[in-house]
Write a protein that holds these residues in place. Structure first.
Motif, PDB file in Angstrom:
ATOM      1  N   LEU A 102     -26.701 -19.687  31.512  1.00 55.80           N
ATOM      2  CA  LEU A 102     -27.894 -19.573  30.696  1.00 55.80           C
ATOM      3  C   LEU A 102     -28.981 -19.200  31.734  1.00 55.80           C
ATOM      4  O   LEU A 102     -29.406 -20.200  32.458  1.00 55.80           O
ATOM      5  CB  LEU A 102     -28.321 -20.572  29.780  1.00 55.80           C
ATOM      6  CG  LEU A 102     -27.355 -20.303  28.433  1.00 55.80           C
ATOM      7  CD1 LEU A 102     -26.058 -21.004  28.735  1.00 55.80           C
ATOM      8  CD2 LEU A 102     -28.060 -21.407  27.449  1.00 55.80           C
ATOM      9  N   LEU A 103     -29.740 -18.189  31.752  1.00 56.91           N
ATOM     10  CA  LEU A 103     -30.859 -18.010  32.376  1.00 56.91           C
ATOM     11  C   LEU A 103     -32.259 -17.753  31.261  1.00 56.91           C
ATOM     12  O   LEU A 103     -32.036 -16.980  30.393  1.00 56.91           O
ATOM     13  CB  LEU A 103     -30.835 -16.764  33.493  1.00 56.91           C
ATOM     14  CG  LEU A 103     -29.577 -16.762  34.194  1.00 56.91           C
ATOM     15  CD1 LEU A 103     -29.456 -15.408  34.925  1.00 56.91           C
ATOM     16  CD2 LEU A 103     -29.776 -17.839  35.164  1.00 56.91           C
ATOM     17  N   ASN A 104     -33.326 -18.420  31.780  1.00 55.61           N
ATOM     18  CA  ASN A 104     -34.492 -18.160  30.916  1.00 55.61           C
ATOM     19  C   ASN A 104     -34.282 -18.997  29.551  1.00 55.61           C
ATOM     20  O   ASN A 104     -34.946 -18.141  28.699  1.00 55.61           O
ATOM     21  CB  ASN A 104     -34.991 -16.778  31.070  1.00 55.61           C
ATOM     22  CG  ASN A 104     -35.085 -16.234  32.570  1.00 55.61           C
ATOM     23  OD1 ASN A 104     -35.365 -17.208  33.396  1.00 55.61           O
ATOM     24  ND2 ASN A 104     -34.970 -15.081  32.624  1.00 55.61           N
ATOM     25  N   ALA A 105     -33.401 -19.717  29.290  1.00 53.30           N
ATOM     26  CA  ALA A 105     -33.436 -20.186  27.952  1.00 53.30           C
ATOM     27  C   ALA A 105     -34.637 -21.133  27.373  1.00 53.30           C
ATOM     28  O   ALA A 105     -35.277 -21.736  28.444  1.00 53.30           O
ATOM     29  CB  ALA A 105     -31.948 -21.141  27.836  1.00 53.30           C
ATOM     30  N   PRO A 106     -34.818 -21.242  26.051  1.00 53.18           N
ATOM     31  CA  PRO A 106     -36.105 -21.834  25.569  1.00 53.18           C
ATOM     32  C   PRO A 106     -35.791 -23.288  26.001  1.00 53.18           C
ATOM     33  O   PRO A 106     -34.826 -24.080  25.658  1.00 53.18           O
ATOM     34  CB  PRO A 106     -36.013 -21.575  24.278  1.00 53.18           C
ATOM     35  CG  PRO A 106     -35.225 -20.283  24.058  1.00 53.18           C
ATOM     36  CD  PRO A 106     -34.268 -20.320  25.045  1.00 53.18           C
ATOM     37  N   ALA A 107     -36.956 -23.976  26.517  1.00 52.16           N
ATOM     38  CA  ALA A 107     -36.753 -25.562  27.144  1.00 52.16           C
ATOM     39  C   ALA A 107     -36.647 -26.300  25.890  1.00 52.16           C
ATOM     40  O   ALA A 107     -36.322 -27.497  26.143  1.00 52.16           O
ATOM     41  CB  ALA A 107     -38.073 -25.693  27.990  1.00 52.16           C
ATOM     42  N   GLY A 108     -37.002 -25.930  24.722  1.00 53.82           N
ATOM     43  CA  GLY A 108     -37.013 -26.834  23.670  1.00 53.82           C
ATOM     44  C   GLY A 108     -35.684 -27.191  23.142  1.00 53.82           C
ATOM     45  O   GLY A 108     -35.314 -28.200  22.541  1.00 53.82           O
ATOM     46  N   ALA A 109     -34.676 -26.521  23.904  1.00 52.68           N
ATOM     47  CA  ALA A 109     -33.057 -26.973  23.713  1.00 52.68           C
ATOM     48  C   ALA A 109     -32.919 -27.843  24.276  1.00 52.68           C
ATOM     49  O   ALA A 109     -31.561 -28.439  24.301  1.00 52.68           O
ATOM     50  CB  ALA A 109     -32.189 -25.626  23.693  1.00 52.68           C
ATOM     51  N   PHE A 110     -33.541 -28.382  25.344  1.00 54.30           N
ATOM     52  CA  PHE A 110     -33.095 -29.646  26.123  1.00 54.30           C
ATOM     53  C   PHE A 110     -34.133 -30.783  26.100  1.00 54.30           C
ATOM     54  O   PHE A 110     -35.110 -30.611  25.870  1.00 54.30           O
ATOM     55  CB  PHE A 110     -33.338 -29.073  27.807  1.00 54.30           C
ATOM     56  CG  PHE A 110     -32.452 -27.810  27.922  1.00 54.30           C
ATOM     57  CD1 PHE A 110     -31.342 -27.793  28.667  1.00 54.30           C
ATOM     58  CD2 PHE A 110     -33.132 -26.519  27.620  1.00 54.30           C
ATOM     59  CE1 PHE A 110     -30.548 -26.658  28.989  1.00 54.30           C
ATOM     60  CE2 PHE A 110     -32.321 -25.327  28.008  1.00 54.30           C
ATOM     61  CZ  PHE A 110     -31.120 -25.622  28.471  1.00 54.30           C
ATOM     62  N   VAL A 111     -33.295 -31.880  26.391  1.00 56.25           N
ATOM     63  CA  VAL A 111     -34.031 -33.207  26.547  1.00 56.25           C
ATOM     64  C   VAL A 111     -33.929 -33.808  27.905  1.00 56.25           C
ATOM     65  O   VAL A 111     -32.876 -33.952  28.370  1.00 56.25           O
ATOM     66  CB  VAL A 111     -33.653 -34.340  25.596  1.00 56.25           C
ATOM     67  CG1 VAL A 111     -34.203 -35.338  25.598  1.00 56.25           C
ATOM     68  CG2 VAL A 111     -33.989 -33.531  23.973  1.00 56.25           C
ATOM     69  N   ASP A 112     -34.962 -34.044  28.656  1.00 55.86           N
ATOM     70  CA  ASP A 112     -35.152 -34.348  29.864  1.00 55.86           C
ATOM     71  C   ASP A 112     -34.117 -33.766  30.898  1.00 55.86           C
ATOM     72  O   ASP A 112     -33.020 -34.186  31.759  1.00 55.86           O
ATOM     73  CB  ASP A 112     -34.379 -35.951  30.028  1.00 55.86           C
ATOM     74  CG  ASP A 112     -35.739 -36.810  29.352  1.00 55.86           C
ATOM     75  OD1 ASP A 112     -36.657 -36.448  29.144  1.00 55.86           O
ATOM     76  OD2 ASP A 112     -35.254 -37.948  28.801  1.00 55.86           O
ATOM     77  N   GLY A 113     -34.129 -32.379  30.672  1.00 48.10           N
ATOM     78  CA  GLY A 113     -33.266 -31.539  31.419  1.00 48.10           C
ATOM     79  C   GLY A 113     -31.847 -31.329  31.010  1.00 48.10           C
ATOM     80  O   GLY A 113     -31.056 -30.704  31.559  1.00 48.10           O
ATOM     81  N   GLN A 114     -31.568 -32.114  29.841  1.00 43.92           N
ATOM     82  CA  GLN A 114     -30.065 -31.871  29.451  1.00 43.92           C
ATOM     83  C   GLN A 114     -29.952 -31.164  28.090  1.00 43.92           C
ATOM     84  O   GLN A 114     -30.845 -31.881  27.044  1.00 43.92           O
ATOM     85  CB  GLN A 114     -29.347 -33.510  29.436  1.00 43.92           C
ATOM     86  CG  GLN A 114     -27.956 -33.526  28.753  1.00 43.92           C
ATOM     87  CD  GLN A 114     -27.371 -34.735  28.898  1.00 43.92           C
ATOM     88  OE1 GLN A 114     -28.117 -35.611  29.511  1.00 43.92           O
ATOM     89  NE2 GLN A 114     -26.124 -34.869  28.217  1.00 43.92           N
ATOM     90  N   MET A 115     -29.314 -30.309  27.930  1.00 44.85           N
ATOM     91  CA  MET A 115     -29.033 -29.450  26.469  1.00 44.85           C
ATOM     92  C   MET A 115     -28.698 -30.562  25.342  1.00 44.85           C
ATOM     93  O   MET A 115     -27.853 -31.340  25.458  1.00 44.85           O
ATOM     94  CB  MET A 115     -27.930 -28.520  26.533  1.00 44.85           C
ATOM     95  CG  MET A 115     -28.222 -27.652  25.313  1.00 44.85           C
ATOM     96  SD  MET A 115     -27.132 -26.198  25.218  1.00 44.85           S
ATOM     97  CE  MET A 115     -27.816 -25.141  26.464  1.00 44.85           C
ATOM     98  N   ILE A 116     -29.395 -30.170  24.415  1.00 51.73           N
ATOM     99  CA  ILE A 116     -29.245 -31.149  23.208  1.00 51.73           C
ATOM    100  C   ILE A 116     -27.518 -30.945  22.821  1.00 51.73           C
ATOM    101  O   ILE A 116     -27.141 -29.768  22.524  1.00 51.73           O
ATOM    102  CB  ILE A 116     -29.995 -30.943  21.711  1.00 51.73           C
ATOM    103  CG1 ILE A 116     -31.423 -31.374  22.211  1.00 51.73           C
ATOM    104  CG2 ILE A 116     -29.535 -31.752  20.677  1.00 51.73           C
ATOM    105  CD1 ILE A 116     -32.596 -30.974  21.349  1.00 51.73           C
ATOM    106  N   ARG A 117     -26.892 -31.924  22.494  1.00 50.11           N
ATOM    107  CA  ARG A 117     -25.639 -31.813  22.100  1.00 50.11           C
ATOM    108  C   ARG A 117     -25.360 -30.972  21.074  1.00 50.11           C
ATOM    109  O   ARG A 117     -24.161 -30.226  20.993  1.00 50.11           O
ATOM    110  CB  ARG A 117     -24.873 -33.317  21.897  1.00 50.11           C
ATOM    111  CG  ARG A 117     -23.437 -33.320  21.579  1.00 50.11           C
ATOM    112  CD  ARG A 117     -22.406 -32.844  22.741  1.00 50.11           C
ATOM    113  NE  ARG A 117     -21.166 -32.892  22.533  1.00 50.11           N
ATOM    114  CZ  ARG A 117     -20.154 -33.707  22.609  1.00 50.11           C
ATOM    115  NH1 ARG A 117     -20.727 -34.993  23.298  1.00 50.11           N
ATOM    116  NH2 ARG A 117     -19.080 -33.897  22.259  1.00 50.11           N
ATOM    117  N   GLY A 118     -26.052 -31.148  19.912  1.00 46.54           N
ATOM    118  CA  GLY A 118     -25.779 -30.275  18.490  1.00 46.54           C
ATOM    119  C   GLY A 118     -25.931 -28.752  19.148  1.00 46.54           C
ATOM    120  O   GLY A 118     -25.053 -27.844  18.618  1.00 46.54           O
TER     121      GLY A 118
END
Length: 476
Positions: A102-118
């Protein structure tokens, strides 16, 4: 370019590009599947990387971007694509399967640099369903998508491939419909109803977006937790045209994407055992008309299917308008197919639990499956994909000189077109190019349609940005 390494179970490298954080923060990452779809053929990978009209890339990209944009205050498919125009997603084959870059993905999908599991799971659900539908449905010579039976089989195969049917062992799936642009009071009420249903062992299925689609799931998680129910199913059913406006919320633990709105609606009523409707707008009206049209069909006259419309006290006028509209267009028989319960979450849950028990007994007597309602008749008029273009909207048969169930099918198409004009990328562009939809019909039909739509606009139920909403239709 400066980079920050983030140790993460799902990625080998991640960084934040400073020059792309001007307005909307974005991130780059590589992720691996968690049992959703581990392998692809070389042909499938080529199709997903092909940016031409014959490839699947644009469909995959737009659906993936919508998944990553969850919890954002945005219900405009075109604006989402423009906001993240630099977003890219690529399938990479590696020695042990596949990865997504993924390139330029919305940062809201991450927590502390890690993608939310859901969200991580939802991305691979998107990949799974797009590939399956393309290979096994649209290009399968054994599936006749022009026939009613063929369409129902396609819906079944998509649900089975997503393992939804494995999880519905007992009748307990309640479909919850309602608007994404609702007030906080209405959202809290939907959450309370979900909580009461969760306490009673009922699972939740919604269109998987925000608002009345998220509230019941959020409430049910608490109800299930109190009952030590660790196998609660929170099923989200969507389609590519609407997913950007109603991005899946991460509570959904099984996301399934259908190729069009008609198959999505059929999946709701085939897999569900009852429906609760919360306040909403044109999309909710479309869903109500779809279900009422099916229940009005003579073949389904003895079919138990609990349908409850509910909301807090502030929604009383809304449901009175809906009830009045149904009475004036479809008649008293249609009004007898549902109950309206105001400000009583416990009673809603009790009625749904009792109704689901009736469904179970009926299925037992017929020998029908609990996980898929094969015995329900869905006429071809409800299954044919409706292209919301100006000519089709203009030519809809909106008069009472037809069976009520068929009138419901045509009214459903009106509201489907308005959903497209409000929030879908292609619909918004069509309105800009050709002007507003023109809705023609007999006065006895057009007057209640106009009254209902006018009320939706006045109550801010068309879009999240209600103050700037401009109607995309004209009553003729």
């Amino acid at each position: 370019m400066s980079a920050m390494f983030c140790p993460c179970a799902v990625s080998e490298w991640q960084w934040i590009s400073e020059e792309r954080r001007m307005r909307y923060e974005v991130m780059d990452t590589i992720i691996e599947p968690y049992g959703r779809l581990e392998v692809l053929s070389k042909l499938e990978v080529v199709q997903l990387l092909n940016n031409s009209s014959g490839g699947l890339y644009q469909l995959f990209r737009s659906c993936s971007l919508a998944v990553l944009n969850c919890d954002a205050d945005l219900d405009d498919g075109r604006l989402l694509l423009e906001r993240y125009r630099d977003f890219e997603i690529h399938v990479r084959q590696v020695e042990r399967g596949i990865k997504l870059e993924l390139l330029n993905a919305p940062a809201g999908a991450f927590v502390d640099g890690q993608m939310i599991r859901g969200i991580h799971e939802h991305l691979f659900s998107v990949l799974r369903d797009i590939v399956f539908t393309h290979d096994e449905i649209n290009h399968n010579p054994n599936i006749d998508l022009e026939s009613s039976g063929g369409i129902t089989n396609a819906v079944f195969y998509i649900l089975r491939n997503a393992k939804v049917l494995d999880l519905i062992r007992e009748p307990r799936m309640v479909v919850c419909w309602g608007g994404h642009a609702i007030s906080r009071n209405e959202y809290d009420y939907s959450k309370q109803v979900g909580y009461e249903m969760g306490l009673r062992g009922l699972d939740i299925c919604t269109g998987c977006g925000p608002g009345a689609m998220k509230g019941p799931m959020k409430g049910a998680t608490i109800g299930h937790a109190k009952q030590r129910n660790h196998n609660g199913l929170y099923l989200g059913i969507t389609e590519p045209g609407i997913i950007a406006a109603e991005a899946p919320n991460p509570i959904v633990n099984n996301l399934t994407i259908f190729p069009d709105i008609e198959k999505r609606l059929e999946a709701f009523v085939r897999a569900g055992h009852g429906v609760v409707v919360f306040a909403g707008g044109v999309g909710t009206a479309e869903e109500i008309l779809y279900l009422l049209g099916i229940l009005l069909h003579p073949d389904n006259s003895e079919m138990p299917f609990p349908l409850v419309m509910t909301g807090p006290e502030s929604a009383r006028a809304y449901f009175a308008q809906i009830d009045d509209f149904i009475g004036k267009t479809l008649g008293v028989e249609a009004q007898q197919k549902y109950q309206v319960i105001i400000n009583d979450p416990v009673l809603v849950a009790q009625r749904m639990r009792a109704g689901v028990k009736q469904v179970k007994e009926h299925r037992k007597q017929l020998g029908d499956a609990y996980y898929f309602n094969w015995s329900l008749t869905i006429a071809h008029a409800f299954q044919q994909p409706f292209a919301p273009v100006h000519e089709n909207v203009r030519n809809l048969a909106l008069h009472k000189n037809q069976q009520p169930w068929l009138l419901a099918a045509n009214l459903r198409r009106v509201f489907s077109a308005l959903v497209a004009g409000n929030v879908k990328d292609e619909g918004i562009r069509a309105i800009e190019e050709y002007g507003d939809f023109e809705i023609h019909g007999d006065a006895e039909i057009m007057e209640p349609v106009d009254a209902l739509l006018t009320a939706f606009v006045a109550q801010g139920r068309m879009k999240m940005s209600a103050e700037s909403y401009r109607p995309c239709y004209r009553i003729v």
